[in-house]
Write a protein that holds these residues in place. Structure first.
Motif, short mmCIF file in Angstrom:
data_model
loop_
_atom_site.label_atom_id
_atom_site.label_comp_id
_atom_site.label_asym_id
_atom_site.label_seq_id
_atom_site.Cartn_x
_atom_site.Cartn_y
_atom_site.Cartn_z
N SER A 50 0.83 -1.21 0.00
CA SER A 50 0.00 0.00 0.00
C SER A 50 0.86 1.26 0.00
CB SER A 50 -0.97 0.00 1.18
OG SER A 50 -0.29 -0.11 2.40
N ALA A 51 2.06 1.19 0.58
CA ALA A 51 2.94 2.36 0.64
C ALA A 51 3.39 2.81 -0.75
CB ALA A 51 4.16 2.07 1.51
N ILE A 52 3.53 1.87 -1.68
CA ILE A 52 4.02 2.24 -3.02
C ILE A 52 2.92 2.29 -4.07
CG2 ILE A 52 6.33 1.33 -2.54
CD1 ILE A 52 5.51 -0.95 -4.63
N TRP A 72 7.84 7.87 -4.69
CA TRP A 72 7.33 9.23 -4.65
C TRP A 72 6.07 9.36 -5.50
CZ3 TRP A 72 11.39 7.54 -7.50
CH2 TRP A 72 11.39 7.82 -8.86
N TRP A 73 5.29 10.39 -5.16
CA TRP A 73 4.07 10.72 -5.89
C TRP A 73 4.45 11.81 -6.87
CZ3 TRP A 73 -0.29 9.00 -7.43
CH2 TRP A 73 -1.33 9.85 -7.81
N LEU A 74 4.56 11.47 -8.12
CA LEU A 74 5.08 12.36 -9.14
C LEU A 74 4.27 13.65 -9.33
CD1 LEU A 74 7.35 12.87 -11.13
CD2 LEU A 74 6.10 11.55 -12.82
N PRO A 75 2.92 13.59 -9.31
CA PRO A 75 2.18 14.84 -9.55
C PRO A 75 2.54 15.97 -8.57
CG PRO A 75 0.71 12.98 -9.79
CD PRO A 75 2.02 12.42 -9.26
N ASP A 76 2.96 15.61 -7.36
CA ASP A 76 3.31 16.64 -6.37
C ASP A 76 4.81 16.68 -6.04
OD1 ASP A 76 0.63 17.39 -6.09
OD2 ASP A 76 0.29 15.89 -4.53
N ASN A 77 5.62 15.87 -6.73
CA ASN A 77 7.04 15.76 -6.38
C ASN A 77 7.20 15.54 -4.87
OD1 ASN A 77 7.72 16.12 -9.03
ND2 ASN A 77 8.71 18.10 -8.74
N ILE A 79 8.02 12.89 -1.90
CA ILE A 79 8.66 11.62 -1.58
C ILE A 79 7.96 11.02 -0.35
CG2 ILE A 79 10.79 10.50 -0.85
CD1 ILE A 79 12.26 12.77 -2.43
N HIS A 80 7.41 9.83 -0.53
CA HIS A 80 6.71 9.17 0.57
C HIS A 80 7.61 8.21 1.33
CE1 HIS A 80 2.59 10.06 -1.26
NE2 HIS A 80 2.62 10.63 -0.08
N SER A 81 8.53 7.57 0.66
CA SER A 81 9.31 6.51 1.30
C SER A 81 10.76 6.52 0.81
CB SER A 81 8.72 5.13 0.99
OG SER A 81 7.38 5.05 1.38
N LEU A 82 11.67 6.38 1.76
CA LEU A 82 13.08 6.14 1.46
C LEU A 82 13.59 5.22 2.56
CD1 LEU A 82 15.77 6.52 0.00
CD2 LEU A 82 16.09 8.65 1.25
N PHE A 83 13.80 3.96 2.22
CA PHE A 83 14.20 2.97 3.21
C PHE A 83 15.35 2.13 2.66
CE2 PHE A 83 9.95 4.05 4.54
CZ PHE A 83 10.07 4.12 5.92
N ILE A 84 16.32 1.88 3.54
CA ILE A 84 17.52 1.11 3.20
C ILE A 84 17.59 -0.10 4.12
CG2 ILE A 84 20.05 1.21 2.96
CD1 ILE A 84 18.43 3.23 1.17
N ASP A 85 18.01 -1.22 3.58
CA ASP A 85 18.25 -2.41 4.40
C ASP A 85 19.15 -2.00 5.57
OD1 ASP A 85 19.64 -4.75 5.42
OD2 ASP A 85 18.98 -5.83 3.65
N PRO A 86 18.77 -2.33 6.81
CA PRO A 86 19.58 -1.92 7.96
C PRO A 86 21.05 -2.34 7.88
CG PRO A 86 17.45 -2.70 8.71
CD PRO A 86 17.52 -2.98 7.22
N ASP A 87 21.34 -3.40 7.15
CA ASP A 87 22.74 -3.84 7.00
C ASP A 87 23.54 -2.95 6.05
OD1 ASP A 87 22.32 -5.99 8.71
OD2 ASP A 87 21.84 -7.37 7.07
N LYS A 112 7.70 14.35 4.14
CA LYS A 112 7.42 14.47 5.57
C LYS A 112 8.37 13.54 6.30
CE LYS A 112 2.53 15.60 5.25
NZ LYS A 112 1.15 15.12 5.49
N CYS A 113 8.86 14.00 7.45
CA CYS A 113 9.75 13.19 8.28
C CYS A 113 9.30 13.34 9.73
CB CYS A 113 11.19 13.65 8.12
SG CYS A 113 12.39 12.61 8.97
#
Length: 151
Positions: A50-52, A72-77, A79-87, A112-113
């Motif tokens: 659902s996040a993507i 990210w949601w392109l119409p509004d530029n 960014i909803h999610s930026l996640f990296i594997d913890p390793d 948003k953060c």
């Protein structure tokens, strides 16, 4: 597009269905670490789906295995999610994904953060993002951050 830092090599590519299972795990585990105040029982693997939904997604891949993503949601530029594997955190992967996203969206862009997510706030500040405003959400107080905003 290859990137390296500390002998870690990865590429940024378009999201493909075969990335889904690994990215579900990254999204779940990263949120558990980044948001310790949230009840872990409320976090599910399927939350990634659902996040993507209806978003543009890029994936960082090392040896054909996803190690992070940005959505990210392109119409509004936005960014909803930026996640990296913890390793693989603090190796430049987040910066590469963010740069690749901004190369596609252009600026200005926003995100948003959560205010409690101090590591993410420090990262975004280091990349030139600035606080525009603040607000409240079910997960906690947040800052709206922007880059390339008109003064």
């Amino acid at each position: 597009m290859g990137n390296s830092k500390k002998e870690i090599f990865w590429t940024i590519c378009e999201y493909l269905p075969e990335h889904t299972e690994q990215l579900r795990h990254i999204y779940l585990e990263s949120r558990k670490l980044a948001f310790p105040w949230i009840d872990v029982n409320s976090l599910k693997l399927e939350d990634f789906d659902s996040a993507i939904q209806e978003e543009e997604v890029l994936v960082a891949v090392k040896d054909n295995v996803p190690i992070g993503f940005i959505a990210w949601w392109l119409p509004d530029n936005f960014i909803h999610s930026l996640f990296i594997d913890p390793d693989f955190v603090e190796k430049g992967i987040g910066k590469s994904l963010l740069d690749a996203c901004l190369a596609r969206t252009g600026r200005p862009a926003t995100l948003k953060c959560l205010q409690e997510n101090k590591n993410a706030l420090k990262f975004y500040a280091s990349q030139g993002w600035e606080i525009i405003s603040d607000g409240e959400s079910p997960d906690g107080d947040f800052y709206l951050l922007g880059i390339g905003q008109k003064s």
